[in-house]
Design an enzyme around this catalytic site. Structure first.
Site, mmCIF file in Angstrom:
data_model
loop_
_atom_site.group_PDB
_atom_site.id
_atom_site.type_symbol
_atom_site.label_atom_id
_atom_site.label_comp_id
_atom_site.label_asym_id
_atom_site.label_seq_id
_atom_site.Cartn_x
_atom_site.Cartn_y
_atom_site.Cartn_z
ATOM 1 N N TYR A 165 91.930 34.271 66.451
ATOM 2 C CA TYR A 165 90.821 33.082 66.024
ATOM 3 C C TYR A 165 89.519 33.956 66.388
ATOM 4 C CZ TYR A 165 88.919 28.499 65.616
ATOM 5 O OH TYR A 165 88.403 27.286 65.304
ATOM 6 N N LYS B 16 83.532 27.813 68.819
ATOM 7 C CA LYS B 16 83.947 26.456 69.162
ATOM 8 C C LYS B 16 83.640 25.929 70.715
ATOM 9 C CE LYS B 16 85.696 25.284 65.192
ATOM 10 N NZ LYS B 16 84.694 24.499 64.328
ATOM 11 N N ARG C 31 96.321 23.443 56.679
ATOM 12 C CA ARG C 31 96.006 24.421 55.673
ATOM 13 C C ARG C 31 94.969 23.900 55.111
ATOM 14 N NH1 ARG C 31 100.317 27.667 53.870
ATOM 15 N NH2 ARG C 31 101.764 25.930 54.640
HETATM 16 P P1 NAP Z 1 86.971 23.962 54.903
HETATM 17 O O1 NAP Z 1 87.642 23.080 53.725
HETATM 18 O O2 NAP Z 1 86.849 25.347 54.365
HETATM 19 O O3 NAP Z 1 85.644 23.412 55.707
HETATM 20 C C1 NAP Z 1 84.784 24.637 56.072
HETATM 21 C C2 NAP Z 1 83.350 23.976 55.592
HETATM 22 O O4 NAP Z 1 82.329 24.656 56.107
HETATM 23 C C3 NAP Z 1 83.327 24.452 54.058
HETATM 24 O O5 NAP Z 1 82.919 23.261 53.468
HETATM 25 C C4 NAP Z 1 82.420 25.608 54.048
HETATM 26 O O6 NAP Z 1 81.392 25.228 52.969
HETATM 27 C C5 NAP Z 1 81.377 25.018 55.155
HETATM 28 N N1 NAP Z 1 80.454 26.092 55.544
HETATM 29 C C6 NAP Z 1 80.346 27.254 55.936
HETATM 30 N N2 NAP Z 1 79.300 27.698 56.082
HETATM 31 C C7 NAP Z 1 78.376 26.826 55.951
HETATM 32 C C8 NAP Z 1 76.906 26.732 55.780
HETATM 33 N N3 NAP Z 1 76.283 27.998 56.111
HETATM 34 N N4 NAP Z 1 76.272 25.611 55.427
HETATM 35 C C9 NAP Z 1 77.226 24.628 55.079
HETATM 36 N N5 NAP Z 1 78.515 24.419 55.118
HETATM 37 C C10 NAP Z 1 79.123 25.782 55.516
HETATM 38 O O7 NAP Z 1 88.148 24.128 56.069
HETATM 39 P P2 NAP Z 1 88.182 22.986 57.391
HETATM 40 O O8 NAP Z 1 89.471 23.603 57.882
HETATM 41 O O9 NAP Z 1 88.112 21.722 56.575
HETATM 42 O O10 NAP Z 1 87.114 23.218 58.286
HETATM 43 C C11 NAP Z 1 86.430 22.040 58.592
HETATM 44 C C12 NAP Z 1 86.234 22.081 60.219
HETATM 45 O O11 NAP Z 1 87.548 22.007 60.918
HETATM 46 C C13 NAP Z 1 85.779 23.484 60.651
HETATM 47 O O12 NAP Z 1 84.791 23.270 61.797
HETATM 48 C C14 NAP Z 1 87.085 24.038 61.209
HETATM 49 O O13 NAP Z 1 86.740 25.066 62.415
HETATM 50 C C15 NAP Z 1 87.543 22.904 61.820
HETATM 51 N N6 NAP Z 1 88.949 22.713 62.294
HETATM 52 C C16 NAP Z 1 89.910 23.240 61.170
HETATM 53 C C17 NAP Z 1 91.180 23.270 61.603
HETATM 54 C C18 NAP Z 1 92.226 23.834 60.501
HETATM 55 O O14 NAP Z 1 93.316 24.145 61.042
HETATM 56 N N7 NAP Z 1 91.736 23.637 59.165
HETATM 57 C C19 NAP Z 1 91.724 23.109 62.843
HETATM 58 C C20 NAP Z 1 90.900 22.738 63.719
HETATM 59 C C21 NAP Z 1 89.365 22.536 63.481
HETATM 60 P P3 NAP Z 1 81.395 26.906 51.987
HETATM 61 O O15 NAP Z 1 82.749 27.400 51.805
HETATM 62 O O16 NAP Z 1 81.028 26.079 50.863
HETATM 63 O O17 NAP Z 1 80.585 27.581 52.532
#
Ligand code: NAP
Length: 262
Positions: free
Chosen positions: A162, A169, A199
């Site tokens: 991570y 975080k 995922r």
């Molecule tokens: P995701 O679909 O890839 O979403 C992450 C988002 O962050 C994407 O839409 C990405 O957009 C956006 N992003 C990154 N840089 C950015 C910027 N400068 N301005 C605006 N948007 C930006 O993945 P996700 O897993 O759903 O992640 C969403 C949240 O959940 C994150 O905070 C992640 O850490 C958290 N989370 C995820 C998990 C997991 O296992 N999936 C578990 C716990 C927490 P672009 O790609 O267009 O840049």
């Protein structure tokens, strides 16, 4: 002649959701669940290449706003909230921050070799942006409004792979508490869901994610991984009036994984 009592129909609630990349995004699960509850949901995405993925999703929930916004860009944030005024009205009942970023290099190098720039960028996009969203939202957030972000166990414990996202975080969770304390007197709540691994595009960037997913399913008290729908259900609870006395909370939605010791 008696006139029928007039009743003003309740104003539909409005939400602005940041971080929809595709139909696997946690932001999308949350947006869809809110829309199913009758909330008008504006969607924001980060990368222009994603527009063709996000537009059809927005259409499927009759979203009145789909807008690109780099959350590290102040001008883009100002434009996004101005567009939200037109599309959603002057009040935001719900603000969802589901955004995180770290460079591939910093996710694959040893933690101690995280670059200074990469560390700053990860904290800027993944943590500071929550403050920026709240600042730009300003008085659109009023009594009863609720802010929600997404975090992960890597904020509290070492999760191999991570890397720089751990401190990012941890900072984000600290921001949740700081904002909850500041906005509480205005009647605005701020919370986070700490989701188990799901995922998604962002998750795919974490080295060893597959192993993480398998280990979680094997050891979590519920002996399985969580779904996007389950994360969204908890998010909708925290965003709703059902959680009217909950603020500054980090709610684990991880099948109980976080309670484990050795
Ligand atoms: P995701 O679909 O890839 O979403 C992450 C988002 O962050 C994407 O839409 C990405 O957009 C956006 N992003 C990154 N840089 C950015 C910027 N400068 N301005 C605006 N948007 C930006 O993945 P996700 O897993 O759903 O992640 C969403 C949240 O959940 C994150 O905070 C992640 O850490 C958290 N989370 C995820 C998990 C997991 O296992 N999936 C578990 C716990 C927490 P672009 O790609 O267009 O840049």
């Amino acid at each position: 002649m008696e006139t029928a009592p007039t009743s003003i129909p309740p104003r539909p609630r409005a939400a602005l959701v940041f971080g929809v990349a595709n139909d696997h995004s946690l932001a999308w699960f949350i947006a869809r669940a809110l829309a199913a509850e009758g909330v008008r949901v504006g969607l924001s995405y980060g990368d222009e290449r994603l527009e063709r993925r996000v537009r059809p999703l927005a259409e499927s929930i009759d979203s009145p706003l789909v807008i690109r916004c780099d959350v590290s860009n102040e001008a883009a944030l100002a434009e996004t909230f101005a567009a939200a005024d037109t599309a959603l009205g002057p009040r935001l009942d719900m603000l969802v921050h589901s955004v995180a970023f770290a460079t591939r290099e910093d996710l694959t190098s040893p933690f101690s070799e995280t670059s200074r720039n990469g560390f700053g960028r990860a904290l800027d996009v993944s943590a500071y942006s929550l403050l920026a969203l709240v600042r730009h939202a300003g008085p659109r957030l009023g009594p009863g409004s609720s802010v929600l972000t997404l975090t992960y166990l890597g904020a509290e414990r070492v999760v191999s792979g991570y890397k720089v996202m751990g401190p990012a975080k941890a900072a984000l969770e600290s921001c949740v508490r700081g904002l909850a304390e500041e906005l509480g007197p205005r009647g605005v709540r701020v919370n986070a869901v700490s989701a188990g691994p799901v995922r998604t595009l962002a998750a795919a960037g974490v080295p060893g994610f597959r192993t993480l997913l398998d280990g979680h399913a094997e050891r979590a008290p519920l002996r399985r991984n969580v779904t996007g729908e389950e994360v969204a259900a908890a998010a909708c609870f925290l965003l709703s009036d059902r959680a009217s006395a909950v603020t500054g909370e980090i709610l684990h939605v991880d099948g109980g994984y976080n309670i484990l010791g050795v």
